[in-house]
Design an enzyme around this catalytic site. Structure first.
Site, short mmCIF file in Angstrom:
data_model
loop_
_atom_site.label_atom_id
_atom_site.label_comp_id
_atom_site.label_asym_id
_atom_site.label_seq_id
_atom_site.Cartn_x
_atom_site.Cartn_y
_atom_site.Cartn_z
N LYS A 98 34.44 30.35 42.13
CA LYS A 98 35.48 30.72 43.10
C LYS A 98 34.87 31.57 44.23
O LYS A 98 35.15 31.34 45.41
CB LYS A 98 36.63 31.46 42.40
CG LYS A 98 37.44 30.52 41.50
CD LYS A 98 38.39 31.25 40.56
CE LYS A 98 38.99 30.27 39.55
NZ LYS A 98 39.81 30.90 38.50
N GLN B 36 41.50 36.77 36.26
CA GLN B 36 40.94 35.65 35.51
C GLN B 36 41.38 35.72 34.04
O GLN B 36 41.23 36.75 33.38
CB GLN B 36 39.40 35.66 35.62
CG GLN B 36 38.71 34.51 34.94
CD GLN B 36 39.01 33.16 35.62
OE1 GLN B 36 39.04 33.04 36.83
NE2 GLN B 36 39.24 32.13 34.81
N ASP C 195 47.45 32.54 42.36
CA ASP C 195 47.40 31.67 41.18
C ASP C 195 48.79 31.12 40.86
O ASP C 195 48.93 30.21 40.03
CB ASP C 195 46.89 32.46 39.96
CG ASP C 195 45.45 32.11 39.59
OD1 ASP C 195 44.97 31.05 40.06
OD2 ASP C 195 44.83 32.88 38.84
#
Ligand code: NDP
Length: 290
Positions: free
Chosen positions: A52, A96, A119
């Site tokens: 990412k 994460q 997200d």
């Protein structure tokens, strides 16, 4: 067999984003800034976050990695999330997953400001998605929609069967495909571990999406001729021919499909995975103030 190439599509999207960022900079606008919180030393998580950050560099985004020890407690992690919420230079950020077992992950995700939740995991964004309001949709299902769109796959009136009902893949892709939109307008059947007559249902799918996390679970006899098969699964299996002794594979036994099978399929790796990163970057651009 027609391969839906997620890697090439992801690169194409990143090139488009790169051009938008260059245009923003030329016009004196802010460079988008994505931050990622990582907790502990899970090697797969570290690899995902690394990809990412690298993708941010490629498209010209600023990125920040907040690297925290496994031993961090709930309160301290919440404080780190709040720091990012308040940091006006950061447009969007992710936490994460998975988080260590002693952390209540859902409570942490609920601390992320919904306007920075690129997200799309905050209940506000999940709720908006469910009633068709503009929101950050989770990156993996958005990537699937983007692949169907860019490959010109007709979805209207088709029967889509989703294997898996998780909050990050199965549920949001069910919502996205059943919307009155293009891609969308599918009749969707969502399956899970208690579904009966699964093979019968999958054989009726024009579009089959496998997101269960079991290597080669979907075999050719479960797939309708000419179907579009989207394999979300990422499973590590033993492979003595590899130096590492293992390799990644999907939920679909793609290797068992005949070469002249007349459907579309996403490979693993190189299918849905790279699209997830591209869509995260897209969400971050959307979160960026003018
Ligand atoms: P979860 O473990 O959260 O969900 C798995 C789902 O599969 C559950 O709903 C479960 O049902 C269902 N399931 C399990 N066994 C069966 C079965 N025998 N028949 C039917 N349904 C079954 O997984 P995720 O959604 O998080 O991830 C799924 C896969 O996708 C994983 O391999 C993951 O690594 C991968 N993934 C890939 C991403 C990418 O970027 N490409 C991103 C996210 C995930 P029940 O609810 O009844 O338990």
């Amino acid at each position: 067999m027609q391969i839906i190439d997620g890697k090439a599509t992801s690169i194409a999207i990143q090139d488009e984003l790169k051009a938008v960022v260059a245009g923003r900079i030329a016009n004196g606008l802010k460079r988008p800034h994505l931050a990622a919180i990582i907790v502990g030393n899970n090697p797969a998580s570290r690899a995902y976050v690394g990809h990412k950050i690298k993708a941010c560099e490629y498209v010209g985004f600023e990125s920040t990695l907040v690297d925290l020890p496994e031993t961090i407690d709930q309160k301290e992690l919440k404080q780190e999330v709040e720091k990012l919420n308040e940091n006006s230079t950061i447009d969007g950020f992710i936490v994460q997953l998975p988080l260590p077992d002693h952390i209540d992950a859902q409570a942490i995700l609920e601390c992320v400001s919904p306007v920075k939740d690129v997200d799309g995991f905050h209940p506000i964004n999940a709720g908006k998605l469910s009633i068709g309001l503009p929101c950050f949709a989770p990156a993996t299902p958005s990537g699937i929609i983007e692949l169907l769109d860019r490959y010109g796959i007709e979805t209207e009136g088709k029967h889509a069967v989703i294997l898996g009902r998780s909050a990050i893949v199965g549920t949001p892709i069910t919502l996205l495909l059943s919307r009155n939109a293009n891609p969308g307008n599918c009749t969707v059947t969502m399956c899970h571990s208690r579904t009966q007559n699964l093979e019968e249902i999958t054989r009726s799918a024009d579009i089959l999406i496998a997101a269960i996390g079991r290597a080669h679970f979907v075999t050719p006899d479960m797939i309708k001729p000419g179907a579009v098969v989207i394999d979300v699964g990422i499973n590590r299996i033993e492979d003595a021919t590899r130096k590492s002794g293992s390799r990644l594979t999907g939920d679909v036994a793609m290797h068992l499909l005949e070469k002249d099978w007349n459907g579309h399929i996403t490979p693993v790796p190189g299918g849905v995975g790279p699209m997830t990163i591209a869509m995260l970057l897209k969400n971050t651009l959307e979160a960026t103030s003018e």
